[in-house]
Enzyme design. Structure first.
Site, PDB file in Angstrom:
ATOM      1  N   LYS A 147       0.761  -1.294  -0.147  1.00 21.71           N
ATOM      2  CA  LYS A 147       0.500   0.014  -0.243  1.00 21.71           C
ATOM      3  C   LYS A 147       0.889   0.978  -0.192  1.00 21.71           C
ATOM      4  CE  LYS A 147      -4.363  -1.936   2.053  1.00 21.71           C
ATOM      5  NZ  LYS A 147      -5.574  -1.844   2.981  1.00 21.71           N
ATOM      6  N   ARG A 193      -3.252  -9.393   5.699  1.00 24.07           N
ATOM      7  CA  ARG A 193      -3.560 -10.034   3.874  1.00 24.07           C
ATOM      8  C   ARG A 193      -2.563  -9.280   3.238  1.00 24.07           C
ATOM      9  NH1 ARG A 193      -6.378  -6.310   1.013  1.00 24.07           N
ATOM     10  NH2 ARG A 193      -8.222  -7.479  -0.910  1.00 24.07           N
TER      11      ARG A 193
END
Length: 267
Positions: free
Chosen positions: A212, A246
């Protein structure tokens, strides 16, 4: 926590990301047909994934929303094929109740809702009726807070109340702090550092930071070069007691989790 026919507890598990989209920020277009999706699933299972998270709509910044029908067409056949081909729980990454219902019919064991039941008023009922598990993420329209991260915890309390009012049982609920959603770069770092606050809510925690922008901005790297940064957050997730991470890069993060747990559990 019970997901499908398995119980997850006292350990940090790996949720492998399978984006069957043409436009995901990190791997768009790589796995958006069934054969490639199945090969990717097989590889992630071999690398140590404990659950596969199937997503049909990119939720990167400034993403283009697609119809329920298109999203369903992307994910339902893949979920059905994975469940027929492999003995592993499958998650459907969607915030739309109609898509969730179709995914559950296809065999999904968990609904991963990035809006924490607050986008679609029917979502909680769909999950409750199915008996499936859910991962409920923190999100809001704007990154505006009076007291961060206390407001994040307060928002998640509202999400839990929605779930409980719909009849979703405690052992089917997991919470996600929502790194990368409705938070500034600095707020993402703060929330990751203060994950222990999530334990006050009394539910398992999933941390999703893989590749991210928080990592990209810190290291000055593009999405495909953020594996080490992701691993650092996975190590922190173990230390902070998260049930799941995740991730895109399953093998690397699995090894990091195993090494961190070996150190923590040594006598």
């Amino acid at each position: 926590m019970i997901i499908g026919n398995r119980e997850f507890k006292n350990h940090t598990y790996i949720m492998g990301i399978l984006n069957v989209t043409p436009d995901s920020f990190s791997d768009g277009g790589k796995y958006n047909d069934i054969d490639r999706a199945l090969k990717r699933t097989e590889k992630m299972i071999k690398d140590g994934a404990d659950i596969i998270d199937v997503g049909g709509e990119s939720t990167r910044p400034n993403y283009t929303k697609i119809s329920d029908e298109e999203e369903t067409e992307r994910i339902a056949p893949v979920i059905e094929k994975i469940k027929r081909s492999f003995d592993i729980p499958v998650s459907a990454d969607t915030y739309k109740s109609r898509v969730a219902a179709a995914a559950l019919r296809a065999g999904a064991d968990l609904i991963n809702d990035i809006w924490g039941l607050k986008y679609d008023g029917e979502m909680a009922e769909v999950i409750s009726r199915s008996g499936a598990a859910c991962c409920l993420m923190h999100n809001r329209e704007r990154a505006e807070y009076e007291s961060f991260p206390d407001d994040v915890i307060s928002d998640l309390r509202e999400t839990v109340a929605i779930a409980k009012n719909a009849g979703i049982s405690d052992d089917k609920i997991m919470l996600d702090p929502g790194i990368g959603f409705a938070k500034t770069y600095e707020q993402n770092l703060i929330m990751t550092n203060k994950l222990e606050l999530m334990h006050t809510l009394g539910y398992p925690i999933l941390l999703g930071t893989s590749r991210k922008s928080m990592i990209g901005l810190t290291l000055g790297l593009p999405p495909d070069s953020r594996v080490e940064g992701t691993i650092a957050t996975s190590v922190l997730a173990v230390i902070k007691g998260c049930l799941f991470v995740r991730v895109h890069d399953v093998a690397e993060n699995k090894r990091a989790v195993m090494m961190t747990e070996a150190i923590i559990n040594s006598k």
